[in-house]
Scaffold this active site. Structure first.
Site, PDB file in Angstrom:
ATOM      1  N   ASP A 186      14.704 -91.578  14.141  1.00  0.00           N
ATOM      2  CA  ASP A 186      13.875 -90.944  13.129  1.00  0.00           C
ATOM      3  C   ASP A 186      12.504 -90.752  13.768  1.00  0.00           C
ATOM      4  O   ASP A 186      11.823 -91.739  14.090  1.00  0.00           O
ATOM      5  CB  ASP A 186      13.782 -91.849  11.894  1.00  0.00           C
ATOM      6  CG  ASP A 186      12.952 -91.233  10.769  1.00  0.00           C
ATOM      7  OD1 ASP A 186      12.202 -90.282  11.022  1.00  0.00           O
ATOM      8  OD2 ASP A 186      13.062 -91.724   9.622  1.00  0.00           O
ATOM      9  N   GLY A 188      16.457 -84.094  17.454  1.00  0.00           N
ATOM     10  CA  GLY A 188      17.132 -83.281  16.450  1.00  0.00           C
ATOM     11  C   GLY A 188      18.200 -82.370  17.007  1.00  0.00           C
ATOM     12  O   GLY A 188      18.398 -81.272  16.499  1.00  0.00           O
ATOM     13  N   SER A 204      21.571 -82.536  17.141  1.00  0.00           N
ATOM     14  CA  SER A 204      22.975 -82.727  16.755  1.00  0.00           C
ATOM     15  C   SER A 204      23.646 -81.427  16.332  1.00  0.00           C
ATOM     16  O   SER A 204      24.864 -81.370  16.192  1.00  0.00           O
ATOM     17  CB  SER A 204      23.078 -83.759  15.620  1.00  0.00           C
ATOM     18  OG  SER A 204      22.295 -83.370  14.505  1.00  0.00           O
ATOM     19  N   ARG A 205      22.850 -80.377  16.145  1.00  0.00           N
ATOM     20  CA  ARG A 205      23.408 -79.075  15.754  1.00  0.00           C
ATOM     21  C   ARG A 205      22.396 -77.980  16.084  1.00  0.00           C
ATOM     22  O   ARG A 205      21.294 -78.244  16.551  1.00  0.00           O
ATOM     23  CB  ARG A 205      23.715 -79.065  14.246  1.00  0.00           C
ATOM     24  CG  ARG A 205      22.495 -79.261  13.363  1.00  0.00           C
ATOM     25  CD  ARG A 205      22.847 -79.252  11.884  1.00  0.00           C
ATOM     26  NE  ARG A 205      23.627 -80.427  11.503  1.00  0.00           N
ATOM     27  CZ  ARG A 205      23.080 -81.570  11.104  1.00  0.00           C
ATOM     28  NH1 ARG A 205      21.765 -81.697  11.025  1.00  0.00           N
ATOM     29  NH2 ARG A 205      23.823 -82.594  10.770  1.00  0.00           N
ATOM     30  N   GLY A 206      22.770 -76.739  15.837  1.00  0.00           N
ATOM     31  CA  GLY A 206      21.839 -75.619  15.906  1.00  0.00           C
ATOM     32  C   GLY A 206      21.225 -75.368  17.268  1.00  0.00           C
ATOM     33  O   GLY A 206      21.876 -75.487  18.304  1.00  0.00           O
ATOM     34  N   ILE A 207      19.929 -75.032  17.261  1.00  0.00           N
ATOM     35  CA  ILE A 207      19.240 -74.665  18.494  1.00  0.00           C
ATOM     36  C   ILE A 207      19.180 -75.833  19.468  1.00  0.00           C
ATOM     37  O   ILE A 207      19.385 -75.663  20.672  1.00  0.00           O
ATOM     38  CB  ILE A 207      17.823 -74.156  18.171  1.00  0.00           C
ATOM     39  CG1 ILE A 207      17.897 -72.836  17.396  1.00  0.00           C
ATOM     40  CG2 ILE A 207      17.014 -73.956  19.455  1.00  0.00           C
ATOM     41  CD1 ILE A 207      16.567 -72.355  16.851  1.00  0.00           C
ATOM     42  N   GLY A 208      18.912 -77.029  18.974  1.00  0.00           N
ATOM     43  CA  GLY A 208      18.843 -78.190  19.853  1.00  0.00           C
ATOM     44  C   GLY A 208      20.138 -78.420  20.602  1.00  0.00           C
ATOM     45  O   GLY A 208      20.136 -78.678  21.812  1.00  0.00           O
ATOM     46  N   LYS A 228       3.841 -76.559  11.378  1.00  0.00           N
ATOM     47  CA  LYS A 228       4.320 -75.863  12.573  1.00  0.00           C
ATOM     48  C   LYS A 228       3.167 -75.529  13.522  1.00  0.00           C
ATOM     49  O   LYS A 228       3.301 -75.645  14.743  1.00  0.00           O
ATOM     50  CB  LYS A 228       5.078 -74.596  12.195  1.00  0.00           C
ATOM     51  CG  LYS A 228       6.364 -74.835  11.417  1.00  0.00           C
ATOM     52  CD  LYS A 228       7.343 -75.770  12.146  1.00  0.00           C
ATOM     53  CE  LYS A 228       7.943 -75.173  13.393  1.00  0.00           C
ATOM     54  NZ  LYS A 228       9.018 -76.039  13.962  1.00  0.00           N
ATOM     55  N   TYR A 284       3.923 -75.811   5.166  1.00  0.00           N
ATOM     56  CA  TYR A 284       4.803 -75.622   6.321  1.00  0.00           C
ATOM     57  C   TYR A 284       4.040 -75.042   7.502  1.00  0.00           C
ATOM     58  O   TYR A 284       4.232 -75.471   8.649  1.00  0.00           O
ATOM     59  CB  TYR A 284       5.972 -74.715   5.940  1.00  0.00           C
ATOM     60  CG  TYR A 284       6.957 -74.498   7.071  1.00  0.00           C
ATOM     61  CD1 TYR A 284       7.694 -75.565   7.585  1.00  0.00           C
ATOM     62  CD2 TYR A 284       7.164 -73.232   7.613  1.00  0.00           C
ATOM     63  CE1 TYR A 284       8.602 -75.377   8.615  1.00  0.00           C
ATOM     64  CE2 TYR A 284       8.070 -73.032   8.636  1.00  0.00           C
ATOM     65  CZ  TYR A 284       8.788 -74.104   9.142  1.00  0.00           C
ATOM     66  OH  TYR A 284       9.675 -73.904  10.168  1.00  0.00           O
TER      67      TYR A 284
END
Length: 284
Positions: free
Chosen positions: A73, A16, A18-22, A171, A167
């Site tokens: 995925d 995951g 492709s953006r953000g924290i990753g 987590k 959720y």
């Protein structure tokens, strides 16, 4: 062994990212000359969310690393095994696994649709388990192997379960995978740790799902999680495993004293993140 000093030549498998924290974690490692595998679903541009695995790969290479973008995925067990095998073959092994892929839905028990319940369990807990398991045989051959999962400390507060049970289950499931595998693979020298932000982090999920620009302003930048992850990767895997960590605690221990550069809006009051109990002390 002693702690390493950089990630030059190390290979990271990030879900995951492709953006953000990753992506922030990927770019931080790339600055050392690391190899980064971006394994995520986004191959085509999203109408509302920036970034694809290919734009992430370009950013990694611009930062100084080598990139391998893979469409993945994490609900597909066979695809996970194939992606991990391809990554290890491409770069000659794996050193670090980052379980960053995650889906969020804060609906209550009565409100959530069954398909959404299944989705967040499959991506979050099940995906973390399958990706970690697939990486272990390759990580055993690394000098200082780490698995880092972006999940919260296992604080069993009933109100955190009651407010958004589906959720929370997903987590905490990720954190339980970390707890169990840390002990299961301790003798192999593979470190399993979990990292969570003390405050909300300015990502697409914050802007488009949870709180818009107002919450973005009260958040820290993804760089704080990237720098904390980097500090963890430099630790001796055999001596540092089974920990549930908050980002600024990690950085404070690493010698950081000025947290102002991590703020999205220097004038805004920071928002404590979900699953973090305020301790009464001002947030730096």
């Amino acid at each position: 062994m002693t702690a390493q000093t950089d990630l030059k030549g190390k290979t990271l498998f990030i879900t995951g990212g492709s953006r953000g924290i990753g992506l922030a974690i990927a770019e931080r490692a790339a600055r050392d000359g690391a190899n980064v595998v971006i394994a995520a679903k986004t191959a085509e541009p999203h109408p509302k969310l920036e970034g694809t695995i290919y734009t992430a790969a370009a950013a990694i290479e611009k930062a100084g690393g080598q990139a391998l973008p893979l469409v993945l995925d994490v609900r597909d067990a066979d695809a996970i095994d194939a992606a991990v095998a391809r990554a290890a073959q491409h770069f000659g092994g794996l050193d670090i696994c980052v379980n960053n892929a995650s889906a969020i839905d804060l609906a209550s028990s009565e409100q959530i649709e069954v398909k959404r319940f299944d989705l967040i369990q499959q991506i979050n807990m099940r995906g973390t388990f399958l990706v970690s398991r697939a990486c272990v045989p390759h990580l055993r051959r690394s000098v200082n192997p780490h698995v880092l999962t972006l999940s919260p400390p296992l604080t069993l507060r009933p109100d955190w379960f009651a407010h958004h049970l589906p959720y929370t289950l997903s987590k905490y499931g990720m954190s339980m995978v970390t707890l169990g595998m840390a002990e299961e693979f301790k003798s192999d020298g593979v470190a399993f740790n979990a990292l969570w932000p003390r405050t909300t982090v300015a990502t697409a999920a914050i802007k488009h799902v949870l709180g818009g620009d107002a919450l973005m302003n009260r958040s820290r930048l993804p760089a704080i999680m990237a720098d904390a992850a980097y500090a963890i990767f430099l630790r001796d895997a055999r001596a540092f495993t089974g920990n549930f960590l908050l980002d600024d605690d990690v950085l404070r221990e690493a010698g950081v004293t000025d947290f102002a550069p991590y703020r999205h809006d220097p004038a805004a009051e920071l928002q404590i993140d979900i699953f973090v109990a305020p301790d009464g002390q001002p947030i730096p």
